[in-house]
Scaffold this motif. Sequence first.
Motif, PDB file in Angstrom:
ATOM      1  N   UNK A  37      23.158  15.903  39.458  1.00  0.00           N
ATOM      2  CA  UNK A  37      21.769  15.764  39.879  1.00  0.00           C
ATOM      3  C   UNK A  37      20.817  15.802  38.695  1.00  0.00           C
ATOM      4  N   UNK A  38      21.038  16.729  37.765  1.00  0.00           N
ATOM      5  CA  UNK A  38      20.171  16.808  36.590  1.00  0.00           C
ATOM      6  C   UNK A  38      20.311  15.560  35.725  1.00  0.00           C
ATOM      7  N   UNK A  39      21.532  15.020  35.669  1.00  0.00           N
ATOM      8  CA  UNK A  39      21.744  13.789  34.902  1.00  0.00           C
ATOM      9  C   UNK A  39      20.928  12.636  35.486  1.00  0.00           C
ATOM     10  N   UNK A  40      20.803  12.601  36.814  1.00  0.00           N
ATOM     11  CA  UNK A  40      20.011  11.545  37.450  1.00  0.00           C
ATOM     12  C   UNK A  40      18.531  11.655  37.085  1.00  0.00           C
ATOM     13  N   UNK A  70      15.625  17.995  43.844  1.00  0.00           N
ATOM     14  CA  UNK A  70      14.300  17.571  43.391  1.00  0.00           C
ATOM     15  C   UNK A  70      13.419  18.775  43.104  1.00  0.00           C
ATOM     16  N   UNK A  71      13.544  19.801  43.955  1.00  0.00           N
ATOM     17  CA  UNK A  71      12.765  21.019  43.708  1.00  0.00           C
ATOM     18  C   UNK A  71      13.269  21.739  42.464  1.00  0.00           C
ATOM     19  N   UNK A  72      14.597  21.777  42.283  1.00  0.00           N
ATOM     20  CA  UNK A  72      15.156  22.396  41.085  1.00  0.00           C
ATOM     21  C   UNK A  72      14.633  21.700  39.835  1.00  0.00           C
ATOM     22  N   UNK A  73      14.613  20.381  39.851  1.00  0.00           N
ATOM     23  CA  UNK A  73      14.109  19.626  38.705  1.00  0.00           C
ATOM     24  C   UNK A  73      12.625  19.905  38.477  1.00  0.00           C
ATOM     25  N   UNK A  74      11.858  19.988  39.574  1.00  0.00           N
ATOM     26  CA  UNK A  74      10.426  20.259  39.451  1.00  0.00           C
ATOM     27  C   UNK A  74      10.180  21.639  38.851  1.00  0.00           C
ATOM     28  N   UNK A  75      10.937  22.629  39.297  1.00  0.00           N
ATOM     29  CA  UNK A  75      10.752  23.984  38.767  1.00  0.00           C
ATOM     30  C   UNK A  75      11.189  24.061  37.307  1.00  0.00           C
ATOM     31  N   UNK A  76      12.259  23.360  36.981  1.00  0.00           N
ATOM     32  CA  UNK A  76      12.703  23.314  35.592  1.00  0.00           C
ATOM     33  C   UNK A  76      11.609  22.721  34.715  1.00  0.00           C
TER      34      UNK A  76
END
Length: 230
Positions: free
Chosen positions: A20-23, A107-113
Motif C-alpha cells: 500500500x505504501x509503495x502505491x 489512505x488514512x495511514x498514508x495521510x497520517x504519515x
Amino acid sequence: MYKVLVIEDEKRVADTIVRGLAEFGHTAVAAGDGPQGLALLDAGGFDAVICDVMLPGPSGFELIPLIREKAGEVPVIMLTALGTTDDKLEGFDAGADDYMVKPFDLRELNARLGLLMRRSVPGGETTRDEASYHDIRIDLRTNNVRRGETELRLTPKEFNFLLYMVRNPERILPRAEIAEKVWGTTFDTGTNFIDVYINYLRKKVDRGFDTKLIHTKPGVGFILSSTYEN
C-alpha cells in the motif's frame, strides 16, 4: 516520498502495508519482530516507523525507547487491535507520535504519515532554534524545556502538545484542533485523552509557579496565557 520501517509480525498485514505504501510512492521495509526492526534501523535512512503493539518478544511499547536511541525523533505510528483510551495513552506515554486501530484504511495511514512528516505549525515566538512564551523556553535543537530556571521533563507527546501551545499562545485552542495538529487524528467526543494530557502538562508546567499559564475554557478548549482570567 518516504522510507518507512514496518515492524509487524503478521506477514499478511505487513505485506499489505508495504504494498500500500509503495502505491503512494513510498519505500517500505518489513521486519517481523523488534530485534529485526532494530537491526534494520542500525543501517539508518528511515524517515518513519510503523510498529505493531503486540509483537513476539519486546512489545511495541517497549520498543519505542530503543527506536529513539537509534533513530532520534523519527515519527512512530503504532498499530494495534487495542482501541481503548488507556491503550492509546500508554502508546503516547511510551513516545508514539500517532496511534491507529486495526483494521484501518491505507489512505488514512498514508495521510497520517504525511502529516507527521511535514508538520509545521506557524505562530508564537519562534526562531529556528527556540520557541518561547512568558518564561517557558523550548530548545528546538535539543528538545530541552525550561520554565525559568527549572527544567521540565516531558514525554514526547507532552513536548509536542506544549510546543503547539507555545507556538499558538493567547488564543483558545479547541479540542478538535489539538487532536488534528498534535495527534494527527479526528477528535472523538467520547474520549478525554486531551484533558488527560492537559492535566499532565499542568502538573509539570504550572505546579510550584505563581503565574499559571495553562487554562481551560469550559466547553471550548484550552489557552496558554499569563493574563487569562477564567
